[in-house]
Design a protein around this motif. Structure first.
Motif, PDB file in Angstrom:
ATOM      1  N   ASN A   1       0.808  -1.220   0.000  1.00 36.96           N
ATOM      2  CA  ASN A   1       0.000   0.000   0.000  1.00 36.96           C
ATOM      3  C   ASN A   1       0.840   1.268   0.000  1.00 36.96           C
ATOM      4  O   ASN A   1       0.372   2.332  -0.386  1.00 36.96           O
ATOM      5  N   ILE A   2       2.105   1.168   0.438  1.00 36.42           N
ATOM      6  CA  ILE A   2       3.027   2.305   0.386  1.00 36.42           C
ATOM      7  C   ILE A   2       4.324   1.834  -0.261  1.00 36.42           C
ATOM      8  O   ILE A   2       4.961   0.893   0.227  1.00 36.42           O
ATOM      9  N   THR A   3       4.703   2.473  -1.355  1.00 36.63           N
ATOM     10  CA  THR A   3       5.927   2.116  -2.071  1.00 36.63           C
ATOM     11  C   THR A   3       6.924   3.264  -1.966  1.00 36.63           C
ATOM     12  O   THR A   3       6.618   4.397  -2.340  1.00 36.63           O
ATOM     13  N   VAL A   4       8.091   2.979  -1.420  1.00 35.34           N
ATOM     14  CA  VAL A   4       9.165   3.970  -1.371  1.00 35.34           C
ATOM     15  C   VAL A   4       9.898   3.961  -2.709  1.00 35.34           C
ATOM     16  O   VAL A   4      10.367   2.917  -3.163  1.00 35.34           O
ATOM     17  N   VAL A   5       9.966   5.131  -3.339  1.00 36.61           N
ATOM     18  CA  VAL A   5      10.615   5.241  -4.645  1.00 36.61           C
ATOM     19  C   VAL A   5      12.072   5.655  -4.428  1.00 36.61           C
ATOM     20  O   VAL A   5      12.355   6.775  -3.990  1.00 36.61           O
ATOM     21  N   GLU A   6      12.986   4.749  -4.710  1.00 34.59           N
ATOM     22  CA  GLU A   6      14.406   5.049  -4.567  1.00 34.59           C
ATOM     23  C   GLU A   6      14.883   5.892  -5.757  1.00 34.59           C
ATOM     24  O   GLU A   6      14.337   5.822  -6.857  1.00 34.59           O
ATOM     25  N   GLU A   7      15.925   6.671  -5.519  1.00 36.45           N
ATOM     26  CA  GLU A   7      16.436   7.560  -6.562  1.00 36.45           C
ATOM     27  C   GLU A   7      16.849   6.788  -7.802  1.00 36.45           C
ATOM     28  O   GLU A   7      16.588   7.218  -8.932  1.00 36.45           O
ATOM     29  N   GLU A   8      17.484   5.637  -7.608  1.00 38.98           N
ATOM     30  CA  GLU A   8      17.946   4.844  -8.754  1.00 38.98           C
ATOM     31  C   GLU A   8      16.765   4.395  -9.611  1.00 38.98           C
ATOM     32  O   GLU A   8      16.836   4.421 -10.849  1.00 38.98           O
ATOM     33  N   GLU A   9      15.693   3.978  -8.957  1.00 34.98           N
ATOM     34  CA  GLU A   9      14.507   3.547  -9.697  1.00 34.98           C
ATOM     35  C   GLU A   9      13.891   4.720 -10.436  1.00 34.98           C
ATOM     36  O   GLU A   9      13.464   4.586 -11.594  1.00 34.98           O
ATOM     37  N   LEU A  10      13.835   5.874  -9.786  1.00 31.07           N
ATOM     38  CA  LEU A  10      13.271   7.062 -10.419  1.00 31.07           C
ATOM     39  C   LEU A  10      14.072   7.444 -11.663  1.00 31.07           C
ATOM     40  O   LEU A  10      13.503   7.751 -12.721  1.00 31.07           O
ATOM     41  N   ARG A  11      15.381   7.401 -11.558  1.00 33.07           N
ATOM     42  CA  ARG A  11      16.236   7.766 -12.693  1.00 33.07           C
ATOM     43  C   ARG A  11      16.122   6.760 -13.837  1.00 33.07           C
ATOM     44  O   ARG A  11      16.316   7.115 -15.000  1.00 33.07           O
TER      45      ARG A  11
END
Length: 233
Positions: free
Chosen positions: A55-65
């Motif tokens: 229900n809550i996903t933490v978006v890491e910088e590497e994934e965002l990039r």
């Protein structure tokens, strides 16, 4: 520089830059500062391309990039990365979350202590809470004059005393240990302040040495099928 003050209880101060958001002290009744912005880019594209994990996903910088995005999606990504960098340079640890919903507190049905309840944040050192909603429903702020600490409401306090069922000298510690003292109830005809989309907020917390009361706020009820994109620290 503080640009103006919200008329809603003179609780919110508006600033014109990130520097002003950091540098402007809380004062008087102002315990929430807002850098009001109109952001370019397609943040919904990022929400829809993130692989959700519960229900809550933490978006890491590497994934965002690593996301393959359109031109508008890329504009949104650059804003997210820049906001995170600005906060990190101030020593903060921002979290970018895609939120479908928060877990509801069912341990105490007559007194939920989840983030959908009006509450304040507490810290052992002087600090602030920063938050920005980029997509989806946004958080709300409640002027302090329009909120009553729930533990002071007689019928709620009586229920807590029954729940505690221990020696009188330990009751206040029980309230603090279970975070009951952080939660508030809005008065009738209260007028919450919506944080809006794209605005970066700095909220006062309950911390030693604070010159203002902590800011009352809550998470919104999410729309079915629509996640939120939230930066918080």
């Amino acid at each position: 520089m503080m640009k103006d003050i919200s008329p809603a209880g003179s609780q919110v101060g508006y600033v014109e830059s990130f520097h002003d958001l950091i540098a402007t002290p809380y004062s008087g009744q102002v315990n929430a500062l807002c850098w009001k912005r109109e952001l370019a880019g397609d943040f919904s594209e990022i929400v829809h391309k993130i692989a959700l994990d519960g229900n809550i996903t933490v978006v890491e910088e590497e994934e965002l990039r690593a996301l393959q995005l359109s031109e508008q999606g890329n504009l949104a990504r650059e804003i997210l990365l820049n906001d995170m960098l600005l906060l990190e340079e101030q020593g903060a640890s921002p979290l970018l979350n895609v939120i479908s919903y928060y877990e509801r507190d069912v341990a105490y049905p007559f007194f939920p202590t989840d983030v959908y309840s009006w509450h304040v944040d507490r810290a052992p050192i002087p600090t602030s809470t920063f938050l920005c909603t980029y997509y989806g429903e946004s958080s709300d702020i409640l002027p302090n004059a329009q909120g009553i600490q729930k533990i002071l409401i007689p019928e709620i306090r009586a229920g807590l005393e029954k729940l505690y069922n221990g020696p009188a000298e330990g009751f206040e510690a029980f309230l603090t240990d279970n975070f009951f003292d952080l939660h508030y109830q809005a008065v009738p005809d209260a007028q919450p302040i919506n944080c809006g989309i794209g605005n970066l907020w700095r909220l006062a917390v309950d911390a030693p040495g604070s010159k203002v009361p902590p800011c009352l706020h809550r998470a919104p009820r999410e729309k079915p099928g629509e996640s939120r994109l939230l930066l918080i620290c």
